[in-house]
Design an enzyme around this catalytic site. Structure first.
Site, PDB file in Angstrom:
ATOM      1  N   ASP A  24       0.934  -1.219  -0.030  1.00  9.29           N
ATOM      2  CA  ASP A  24      -0.135   0.072   0.091  1.00  9.29           C
ATOM      3  C   ASP A  24       0.909   1.171   0.087  1.00  9.29           C
ATOM      4  O   ASP A  24       1.907   1.252   0.720  1.00  9.29           O
ATOM      5  CB  ASP A  24      -0.949  -0.139   1.233  1.00  9.29           C
ATOM      6  N   ARG A  28       0.013   7.587  -2.807  1.00 11.78           N
ATOM      7  CA  ARG A  28       0.271   8.701  -2.036  1.00 11.78           C
ATOM      8  C   ARG A  28       1.858   8.983  -2.396  1.00 11.78           C
ATOM      9  O   ARG A  28       2.288  10.249  -2.308  1.00 11.78           O
ATOM     10  CB  ARG A  28       0.438   8.217  -0.549  1.00 11.78           C
ATOM     11  N   TRP A  29       2.592   7.959  -2.681  1.00  9.98           N
ATOM     12  CA  TRP A  29       3.969   8.052  -3.097  1.00  9.98           C
ATOM     13  C   TRP A  29       4.194   9.085  -4.283  1.00  9.98           C
ATOM     14  O   TRP A  29       5.116  10.183  -4.524  1.00  9.98           O
ATOM     15  CB  TRP A  29       4.699   6.827  -3.468  1.00  9.98           C
ATOM     16  N   HIS A  41       2.649   3.150  -8.906  1.00 10.35           N
ATOM     17  CA  HIS A  41       2.602   1.768  -9.158  1.00 10.35           C
ATOM     18  C   HIS A  41       3.641   1.346  -9.887  1.00 10.35           C
ATOM     19  O   HIS A  41       4.261   0.110  -9.800  1.00 10.35           O
ATOM     20  CB  HIS A  41       1.242   1.287 -10.110  1.00 10.35           C
ATOM     21  N   SER A  69      -6.770  -5.936  -5.697  1.00 13.52           N
ATOM     22  CA  SER A  69      -8.069  -6.833  -5.293  1.00 13.52           C
ATOM     23  C   SER A  69      -9.408  -6.656  -5.992  1.00 13.52           C
ATOM     24  O   SER A  69      -9.540  -5.726  -6.955  1.00 13.52           O
ATOM     25  CB  SER A  69      -8.453  -5.911  -3.745  1.00 13.52           C
ATOM     26  N   ASP A  71     -11.882  -5.460  -5.232  1.00 14.13           N
ATOM     27  CA  ASP A  71     -12.644  -4.170  -5.289  1.00 14.13           C
ATOM     28  C   ASP A  71     -11.730  -3.041  -5.708  1.00 14.13           C
ATOM     29  O   ASP A  71     -12.253  -1.817  -5.676  1.00 14.13           O
ATOM     30  CB  ASP A  71     -12.585  -3.784  -3.671  1.00 14.13           C
ATOM     31  N   LEU A 135      11.415 -20.436  -4.381  1.00  9.16           N
ATOM     32  CA  LEU A 135      10.568 -19.362  -4.074  1.00  9.16           C
ATOM     33  C   LEU A 135       9.117 -19.830  -4.766  1.00  9.16           C
ATOM     34  O   LEU A 135       9.122 -19.852  -5.939  1.00  9.16           O
ATOM     35  CB  LEU A 135      11.060 -17.890  -4.232  1.00  9.16           C
ATOM     36  N   SER A 197      -8.135  -5.791   4.507  1.00  8.99           N
ATOM     37  CA  SER A 197      -8.688  -5.318   3.342  1.00  8.99           C
ATOM     38  C   SER A 197      -9.119  -6.780   2.395  1.00  8.99           C
ATOM     39  O   SER A 197      -8.636  -6.887   1.440  1.00  8.99           O
ATOM     40  CB  SER A 197      -7.680  -4.590   2.233  1.00  8.99           C
ATOM     41  N   GLU A 208       1.370 -13.235  12.140  1.00  7.14           N
ATOM     42  CA  GLU A 208       2.102 -12.062  12.908  1.00  7.14           C
ATOM     43  C   GLU A 208       1.822 -10.765  11.985  1.00  7.14           C
ATOM     44  O   GLU A 208       1.990 -10.906  10.658  1.00  7.14           O
ATOM     45  CB  GLU A 208       3.575 -12.139  13.281  1.00  7.14           C
TER      46      GLU A 208
HETATM   47  C1  FPP Z   1      -2.208   0.047  -3.155  1.00 11.28           C
HETATM   48  O1  FPP Z   1      -1.588   1.432  -3.154  1.00 11.28           O
HETATM   49  C2  FPP Z   1      -1.418  -0.565  -4.364  1.00 11.28           C
HETATM   50  C3  FPP Z   1      -2.118  -1.397  -5.635  1.00 11.28           C
HETATM   51  C4  FPP Z   1      -3.605  -1.302  -5.392  1.00 11.28           C
HETATM   52  C5  FPP Z   1      -1.404  -1.807  -6.584  1.00 11.28           C
HETATM   53  C6  FPP Z   1      -0.085  -2.838  -6.210  1.00 11.28           C
HETATM   54  C7  FPP Z   1       0.597  -2.909  -7.426  1.00 11.28           C
HETATM   55  C8  FPP Z   1       1.882  -2.845  -7.682  1.00 11.28           C
HETATM   56  C9  FPP Z   1       2.870  -2.656  -6.307  1.00 11.28           C
HETATM   57  C10 FPP Z   1       2.606  -3.113  -8.956  1.00 11.28           C
HETATM   58  C11 FPP Z   1       2.572  -4.503  -9.498  1.00 11.28           C
HETATM   59  C12 FPP Z   1       2.624  -5.352  -8.935  1.00 11.28           C
HETATM   60  C13 FPP Z   1       3.117  -6.594  -9.057  1.00 11.28           C
HETATM   61  C14 FPP Z   1       3.231  -7.931  -8.454  1.00 11.28           C
HETATM   62  C15 FPP Z   1       4.362  -6.614 -10.227  1.00 11.28           C
HETATM   63  P1  FPP Z   1      -2.505   2.567  -3.330  1.00 11.28           P
HETATM   64  O2  FPP Z   1      -2.530   2.891  -4.761  1.00 11.28           O
HETATM   65  O3  FPP Z   1      -3.839   2.144  -2.828  1.00 11.28           O
HETATM   66  O4  FPP Z   1      -1.998   3.526  -2.659  1.00 11.28           O
HETATM   67  P2  FPP Z   1      -2.481   4.782  -1.610  1.00 11.28           P
HETATM   68  O5  FPP Z   1      -3.069   4.224  -0.572  1.00 11.28           O
HETATM   69  O6  FPP Z   1      -1.267   5.683  -1.540  1.00 11.28           O
HETATM   70  O7  FPP Z   1      -3.544   5.421  -2.747  1.00 11.28           O
END
Ligand code: FPP
Length: 257
Positions: A24, A28-29, A41, A69, A71, A135, A197, A208
């Site tokens: 997550d 924000r990043w 992303h 997800s 959602d 892995l 979530s 944990e």
């Molecule tokens: C949640 O951050 C992140 C996601 C919904 C997407 C995760 C996907 C990746 C890390 C990239 C691809 C993955 C793989 C396995 C190659 P958010 O967007 O909800 O962040 P926020 O809470 O700051 O809005």
């Protein structure tokens, strides 16, 4: 990715064998840098690479990453499309390296709502990496733990008497004759939120839980090592008394802690 996968005998004994991560904080990043959310992303993929590369040497045998997800379809179409394109690029770019490094890729979740090209590439990547034993890399995509449990329960209904082990096998997919889903030892969620979530609700029964403020694109191999070190000093009791378990366990009266 230049993995240095280690032999089982070199792995730390108190390592979490199954680590699951809610990645997550990508949005924000990006926002903090004045960038569009998909840029977060994109940076998150680099953190995935770092994590996959670092995991085996830390004793992690199974790594489950929450990529999308069920959602997340509620997000703007442009963000969803960018994520799907990124995932497709990741699968395409990493398959050969994962296979070479002995990592087995499996994707959990629904396939029927994914873009056709992505679904096909996933199937090919799963086949190409199916022999990997160093892995188990599981990526949750269009995934909902509650849907997975309902789906496994429906398949269970068609079978005979059910045990926890059998249900875990059904949860892993197919007819239940395959490997069970290993329980999660350590669940990490980046980005500061403290919730599951709808991720691995069955498998996390005794996990944990570690919630860290670091945003996912900043998550490093050192952060993973620190999480593993945190896990190593946790006392896991599984409802008993831990290392000092009573000499003579009481009969059927039990209370989980
Ligand atoms: C949640 O951050 C992140 C996601 C919904 C997407 C995760 C996907 C990746 C890390 C990239 C691809 C993955 C793989 C396995 C190659 P958010 O967007 O909800 O962040 P926020 O809470 O700051 O809005």
């Amino acid at each position: 990715m230049s993995q240095r996968f280690v032999a089982q005998s070199e792995m730390p004994a108190d390592a979490p064998r199954h680590v699951a991560i809610v990645m997550d904080g990508n949005g924000r990043w990006a926002t903090a840098r004045g960038l569009p959310r998909p840029a977060g992303h994109h940076a998150g993929v680099e953190a995935v690479r770092r994590t996959v590369e670092a995991a085996p040497a830390l004793g992690i045998k199974t790594l489950t990453l929450f990529a999308f997800s069920a959602d997340n379809w509620r997000r703007p179409a442009t963000e969803v499309a960018a994520l799907m394109a990124l995932l497709r690029r990741f699968v395409r770019a990493e398959t050969a390296r994962l296979a070479e490094a002995g990592a087995r890729l499996t994707v959990m979740g629904r396939r029927d709502r994914l873009p056709a090209g992505l679904a096909a590439e996933i199937a090919a990547a799963e086949l190409a990496t199916s022999g990997g034993t160093a892995l188990d890399l599981r990526v949750a995509l269009d995934y909902s733990a509650r849907d997975a449990i309902v789906d496994a329960a429906m398949r269970a209904a068609a079978q005979g008497p059910l045990t926890r082990e059998k249900f875990a096998q059904l949860l892993a997919g197919g007819d239940g004759s395959g490997e069970p889903v290993p329980d999660v030892d350590l669940l990490i969620r980046t980005g500061g939120e403290q919730r599951l979530s709808d991720f691995l609700l069955w498998e996390c029964a005794y996990a944990e839980l570690l919630f860290v403020p670091r945003l996912w694109p900043d998550f490093s191999a050192e952060d993973l090592a620190a999480a593993v070190a945190w896990f190593a000093v946790r006392e896991r009791r599984f409802g008993g008394l831990g290392a000092a378990d009573a000499q003579e366990p009481a009969a059927a009266v039990s209370s989980a802690a």
